[in-house]
Design a protein around this motif. Structure first.
Motif, mmCIF file in Angstrom:
data_model
loop_
_atom_site.group_PDB
_atom_site.id
_atom_site.type_symbol
_atom_site.label_atom_id
_atom_site.label_comp_id
_atom_site.label_asym_id
_atom_site.label_seq_id
_atom_site.Cartn_x
_atom_site.Cartn_y
_atom_site.Cartn_z
ATOM 1 N N THR A 1 -50.530 -26.162 -11.290
ATOM 2 C CA THR A 1 -50.979 -25.927 -12.663
ATOM 3 C C THR A 1 -49.826 -26.152 -13.640
ATOM 4 O O THR A 1 -48.658 -26.222 -13.260
ATOM 5 C CB THR A 1 -51.502 -24.496 -12.831
ATOM 6 O OG1 THR A 1 -50.402 -23.581 -12.720
ATOM 7 C CG2 THR A 1 -52.562 -24.160 -11.781
ATOM 8 N N VAL A 2 -50.179 -26.225 -14.907
ATOM 9 C CA VAL A 2 -49.163 -26.340 -15.951
ATOM 10 C C VAL A 2 -48.204 -25.163 -15.897
ATOM 11 O O VAL A 2 -46.980 -25.337 -15.989
ATOM 12 C CB VAL A 2 -49.834 -26.424 -17.341
ATOM 13 C CG1 VAL A 2 -48.786 -26.295 -18.454
ATOM 14 C CG2 VAL A 2 -50.600 -27.727 -17.489
ATOM 15 N N LYS A 3 -48.741 -23.965 -15.731
ATOM 16 C CA LYS A 3 -47.893 -22.768 -15.650
ATOM 17 C C LYS A 3 -46.905 -22.891 -14.502
ATOM 18 O O LYS A 3 -45.696 -22.612 -14.662
ATOM 19 C CB LYS A 3 -48.765 -21.526 -15.469
ATOM 20 C CG LYS A 3 -48.001 -20.218 -15.317
ATOM 21 C CD LYS A 3 -48.946 -19.054 -15.097
ATOM 22 C CE LYS A 3 -48.196 -17.750 -14.873
ATOM 23 N NZ LYS A 3 -47.456 -17.311 -16.071
ATOM 24 N N GLU A 4 -47.379 -23.308 -13.347
ATOM 25 C CA GLU A 4 -46.493 -23.458 -12.188
ATOM 26 C C GLU A 4 -45.421 -24.516 -12.435
ATOM 27 O O GLU A 4 -44.250 -24.317 -12.109
ATOM 28 C CB GLU A 4 -47.329 -23.802 -10.950
ATOM 29 C CG GLU A 4 -48.201 -22.641 -10.486
ATOM 30 C CD GLU A 4 -49.272 -23.036 -9.486
ATOM 31 O OE1 GLU A 4 -49.799 -22.129 -8.808
ATOM 32 O OE2 GLU A 4 -49.590 -24.238 -9.386
ATOM 33 N N PHE A 5 -45.830 -25.642 -13.014
ATOM 34 C CA PHE A 5 -44.870 -26.721 -13.241
ATOM 35 C C PHE A 5 -43.781 -26.296 -14.220
ATOM 36 O O PHE A 5 -42.598 -26.587 -14.016
ATOM 37 C CB PHE A 5 -45.606 -27.963 -13.755
ATOM 38 C CG PHE A 5 -44.746 -29.189 -13.836
ATOM 39 C CD1 PHE A 5 -44.302 -29.825 -12.685
ATOM 40 C CD2 PHE A 5 -44.365 -29.721 -15.067
ATOM 41 C CE1 PHE A 5 -43.499 -30.963 -12.752
ATOM 42 C CE2 PHE A 5 -43.572 -30.850 -15.147
ATOM 43 C CZ PHE A 5 -43.132 -31.465 -13.981
ATOM 44 N N ARG A 6 -44.166 -25.615 -15.282
ATOM 45 C CA ARG A 6 -43.168 -25.138 -16.242
ATOM 46 C C ARG A 6 -42.149 -24.225 -15.562
ATOM 47 O O ARG A 6 -40.935 -24.358 -15.781
ATOM 48 C CB ARG A 6 -43.862 -24.380 -17.374
ATOM 49 C CG ARG A 6 -44.500 -25.261 -18.434
ATOM 50 C CD ARG A 6 -45.228 -24.401 -19.430
ATOM 51 N NE ARG A 6 -45.631 -25.157 -20.608
ATOM 52 C CZ ARG A 6 -46.670 -24.834 -21.364
ATOM 53 N NH1 ARG A 6 -47.413 -23.773 -21.078
ATOM 54 N NH2 ARG A 6 -46.967 -25.559 -22.424
ATOM 55 N N ILE B 1 -41.419 -24.053 -12.393
ATOM 56 C CA ILE B 1 -40.632 -24.818 -11.423
ATOM 57 C C ILE B 1 -39.503 -25.553 -12.130
ATOM 58 O O ILE B 1 -38.346 -25.527 -11.687
ATOM 59 C CB ILE B 1 -41.530 -25.799 -10.646
ATOM 60 C CG1 ILE B 1 -42.429 -25.023 -9.661
ATOM 61 C CG2 ILE B 1 -40.682 -26.829 -9.887
ATOM 62 C CD1 ILE B 1 -43.517 -25.876 -9.034
ATOM 63 N N LEU B 2 -39.808 -26.215 -13.242
ATOM 64 C CA LEU B 2 -38.765 -26.921 -13.980
ATOM 65 C C LEU B 2 -37.651 -25.972 -14.402
ATOM 66 O O LEU B 2 -36.458 -26.295 -14.284
ATOM 67 C CB LEU B 2 -39.347 -27.605 -15.215
ATOM 68 C CG LEU B 2 -40.230 -28.832 -14.993
ATOM 69 C CD1 LEU B 2 -40.735 -29.363 -16.341
ATOM 70 C CD2 LEU B 2 -39.506 -29.926 -14.230
ATOM 71 N N GLU B 3 -38.015 -24.795 -14.888
ATOM 72 C CA GLU B 3 -36.995 -23.856 -15.340
ATOM 73 C C GLU B 3 -36.133 -23.376 -14.181
ATOM 74 O O GLU B 3 -34.903 -23.259 -14.314
ATOM 75 C CB GLU B 3 -37.656 -22.667 -16.045
ATOM 76 C CG GLU B 3 -36.693 -21.772 -16.803
ATOM 77 C CD GLU B 3 -35.924 -22.509 -17.896
ATOM 78 O OE1 GLU B 3 -34.770 -22.121 -18.154
ATOM 79 O OE2 GLU B 3 -36.475 -23.473 -18.491
ATOM 80 N N GLN B 4 -36.757 -23.125 -13.025
ATOM 81 C CA GLN B 4 -35.966 -22.691 -11.868
ATOM 82 C C GLN B 4 -35.104 -23.822 -11.321
ATOM 83 O O GLN B 4 -33.986 -23.587 -10.857
ATOM 84 C CB GLN B 4 -36.874 -22.128 -10.780
ATOM 85 C CG GLN B 4 -37.445 -20.764 -11.124
ATOM 86 C CD GLN B 4 -37.875 -19.987 -9.896
ATOM 87 O OE1 GLN B 4 -37.372 -20.177 -8.793
ATOM 88 N NE2 GLN B 4 -38.829 -19.083 -10.088
ATOM 89 N N GLY C 1 -42.338 -16.570 -7.426
ATOM 90 C CA GLY C 1 -42.055 -16.468 -8.847
ATOM 91 C C GLY C 1 -42.720 -17.522 -9.706
ATOM 92 O O GLY C 1 -42.660 -17.436 -10.936
ATOM 93 N N VAL C 2 -43.355 -18.502 -9.075
ATOM 94 C CA VAL C 2 -43.973 -19.576 -9.865
ATOM 95 C C VAL C 2 -45.489 -19.660 -9.670
ATOM 96 O O VAL C 2 -46.161 -20.289 -10.496
ATOM 97 C CB VAL C 2 -43.354 -20.960 -9.545
ATOM 98 C CG1 VAL C 2 -41.842 -20.933 -9.721
ATOM 99 C CG2 VAL C 2 -43.733 -21.456 -8.151
ATOM 100 N N VAL C 3 -46.032 -19.053 -8.629
ATOM 101 C CA VAL C 3 -47.471 -19.231 -8.350
ATOM 102 C C VAL C 3 -48.319 -18.655 -9.470
ATOM 103 O O VAL C 3 -48.141 -17.508 -9.904
ATOM 104 C CB VAL C 3 -47.839 -18.581 -7.006
ATOM 105 C CG1 VAL C 3 -49.347 -18.534 -6.823
ATOM 106 C CG2 VAL C 3 -47.217 -19.361 -5.852
ATOM 107 N N ASP C 4 -49.238 -19.449 -9.930
ATOM 108 C CA ASP C 4 -50.159 -19.066 -10.995
ATOM 109 C C ASP C 4 -51.134 -18.012 -10.462
ATOM 110 O O ASP C 4 -51.744 -18.213 -9.393
ATOM 111 C CB ASP C 4 -50.915 -20.326 -11.452
ATOM 112 C CG ASP C 4 -51.630 -20.123 -12.762
ATOM 113 O OD1 ASP C 4 -52.195 -19.042 -12.996
ATOM 114 O OD2 ASP C 4 -51.651 -21.083 -13.587
ATOM 115 N N PRO C 5 -51.320 -16.891 -11.182
ATOM 116 C CA PRO C 5 -52.303 -15.886 -10.727
ATOM 117 C C PRO C 5 -53.711 -16.460 -10.592
ATOM 118 O O PRO C 5 -54.534 -15.889 -9.865
ATOM 119 C CB PRO C 5 -52.244 -14.829 -11.839
ATOM 120 C CG PRO C 5 -50.907 -14.994 -12.474
ATOM 121 C CD PRO C 5 -50.610 -16.475 -12.385
#
Length: 294
Positions: free
Chosen positions: A39-44, A46-49, A286-290
């Protein structure tokens, strides 16, 4: 900037899920989105980490040539996105439908019924690099791999003059902003199960479509990660694909039949099930979308 010695890690994604409620349904397609997309949330996140853990995006050609440079103390990473075609089956399932240039001359995605959005791989990577310049070495962003059987970049009628004009403008912008195009075969064929003659026919169709629009392309990402025979590798090398990317859980770099072969890790729902393998890049929990199915 310092020279990097050794293999370079590579990761890849598919187009992003913008609305998990529409994508992650209980039918076969919904399970496919959950398995192979993020998802977009996950990708964002991931990029930050990736940034926080010291990774820097590098050009796939430098990785193949062994000439990678990164800021001191950081590690190189090639990022790629497969199937940047925005297929018909994405429609009404919470994914974007195509890439366009907006009025300001920047690339955005079209999300049907919602207008233009920057919640797409290209825009999000560009934005992260703008915030953290050391997240990119020598201006590199990533690799965009395309098939051909439903057009390119969401333009599903690529032989119409208006579509061709839009595609050329998109291709020029993307290349100028650090993106590299890759072939993904015309028909998303399994190269490991396809004869050399069939691969050659498929490639001729892909070249006929893409060369006037994208220009010469020298990178091939294997659909499904399926490795062709030596004869298949040689045929693709003679067609211009001097860099060929398969899928593996470790970074590899070797020469086969005159082509540089490198391996990528898939980042998706299935990969999230083995969090220890992804721990050098990000913390899966820490990245998985709920909204992702459990």
């Amino acid at each position: 900037m310092v020279r990097w010695h050794g293999p370079v890690e590579e990761i890849f994604f598919h187009p992003l899920v913008l609305d998990p409620r529409l994508a992650f349904t209980h039918d076969t397609l919904g399970r496919g989105f959950a398995d192979y997309f993020v998802t977009v949330k996950e990708f964002r996140l991931i990029l930050e980490q990736l940034w926080q853990r010291g990774w820097t995006l590098v050009d796939v050609h430098r990785a193949a040539a062994g000439t990678v440079r990164v800021p001191r103390g950081r590690r190189p990473l090639v990022l790629s996105e497969d199937d940047v075609n925005y297929y018909h089956y994405f429609a009404h399932r919470g994914l974007a439908s195509r890439l366009v240039l907006d009025r300001a001359g920047d690339v955005r995605a079209v999300y049907s019924g919602h207008g233009l959005t920057s919640r797409d791989v290209v825009s999000l990577v560009d934005r992260t690099v703008a915030r953290h310049p050391e997240f990119s070495a020598d201006g590199a962003k990533g690799v965009l791999a395309v098939t051909g059987y439903e057009g390119l970049l969401g333009q599903h009628h690529p032989f119409r003059p208006s579509a061709r004009s839009r595609l050329r403008a998109l291709a020029d912008w993307l290349r100028a902003h650090g993106w590299t195009f890759a072939g993904h075969t015309y028909g998303h064929i399994d190269l490991g199960q396809t004869s050399v003659d069939e691969i050659a026919r498929d490639n001729r169709r892909w070249q006929r479509l893409t060369r006037p629009l994208l220009g010469p392309v020298d990178v091939m990402t294997y659909p499904y990660g399926s490795r062709p025979t030596s004869a298949g590798v040689r045929m693709l090398r003679r067609a211009g694909f001097t860099i060929q990317l398969d899928i593996d859980i470790q970074a590899r770099h070797f020469v086969r039949q005159g082509a540089v072969i490198m391996s990528r890790r898939h980042i998706d729902g299935l990969a999230f099930e083995s969090p220890e393998r992804l721990s050098p890049f990000f913390n899966v929990r820490g990245v998985v979308d709920p909204a992702r199915p459990r």
